[in-house]
Scaffold this active site. Sequence first.
Site, PDB file in Angstrom:
ATOM      1  N   GLU A 146      -1.978   1.968  -8.312  1.00  0.00           N
ATOM      2  CA  GLU A 146      -0.564   1.600  -8.485  1.00  0.00           C
ATOM      3  C   GLU A 146      -0.382   0.087  -8.472  1.00  0.00           C
ATOM      4  OE1 GLU A 146       3.761   2.352  -6.281  1.00  0.00           O
ATOM      5  OE2 GLU A 146       1.897   2.489  -5.124  1.00  0.00           O
ATOM      6  N   GLU A 245      10.655   7.262  -3.546  1.00  0.00           N
ATOM      7  CA  GLU A 245      10.098   6.377  -2.530  1.00  0.00           C
ATOM      8  C   GLU A 245      11.096   5.263  -2.228  1.00  0.00           C
ATOM      9  OE1 GLU A 245       5.672   4.697  -1.530  1.00  0.00           O
ATOM     10  OE2 GLU A 245       6.591   3.961  -3.370  1.00  0.00           O
TER      11      GLU A 245
END
Length: 267
Positions: A146, A245
């Site tokens: 990521e 998130e």
Amino acid sequence: MPRFAANLSMMYTEHDFADRFAAASADGFKAVEYLFPYAYDPGELRRRLDDHGLKQVLFNAPPGAWDSGERGIAALPGREAEVRAAIDRALEYAAALNCPQVHVMAGLVRPDATPAESAEHRATYVANLAWAAERAAAVGIDILIEPINGRDMPGYHLNRQAEAHAVVQEVGAPNLKVQLDLYHCQIVEGDLTTVLRRDLPTGRVGHLQIAGVPDRHEPDHGELSLRHLCAVVDELDFDGWIGCEYHPRAGTSEGLGWLSDYQGASA
């Protein structure tokens, strides 16, 4: 329709961790993700998932000394043995939780690293990811990487989408994929519609995440158009999960008005 997973590390923090599964299920979520499972017995976590009809879709491999400020070790030369032990531990938990994806964090590097040092970081990262992907492929699990913005995590080794895709292509493992967090991507490079239309069709994106920009609160607050971005994701037939998130501004359930348009989409 988009499928949303509650991030239990950031959401429902008004509850003890073990009680967040029930809270997420009660609000209509069908899947969860979180940072790390390792403080808990995998059997107990699996019972929480099963009791509340939830799927585990993502967690992170052990990141090194998190409490001391480390944010992954995969790009740190000299830590290879620790990386391998971390991957094996993560895969054990993934098998127990029937989790199809594990995120491997790269780590922090010095801002004054020389070109030779930067090259060594990258070579270490690529070699560790190749090993991790091979190990994970044997048990049917994807490894994710990521890009993370440097405002929230200064010094993180991987910041831009093109860098992540270049690493995936260099490793060449079909189960190594990119975790595209639209919050991080907006802060670093923006142009999210173009990024989605460019990268999702490649098949190299395994997971999406969302949060409002700039404050990382609910995804319908701030400078992003959640409805538009979800429409683009649908247009591109992305069949993965979208992790939520973000840090709720108040109680988690009270801030879920944005979810009402999509309730029932997570099948």
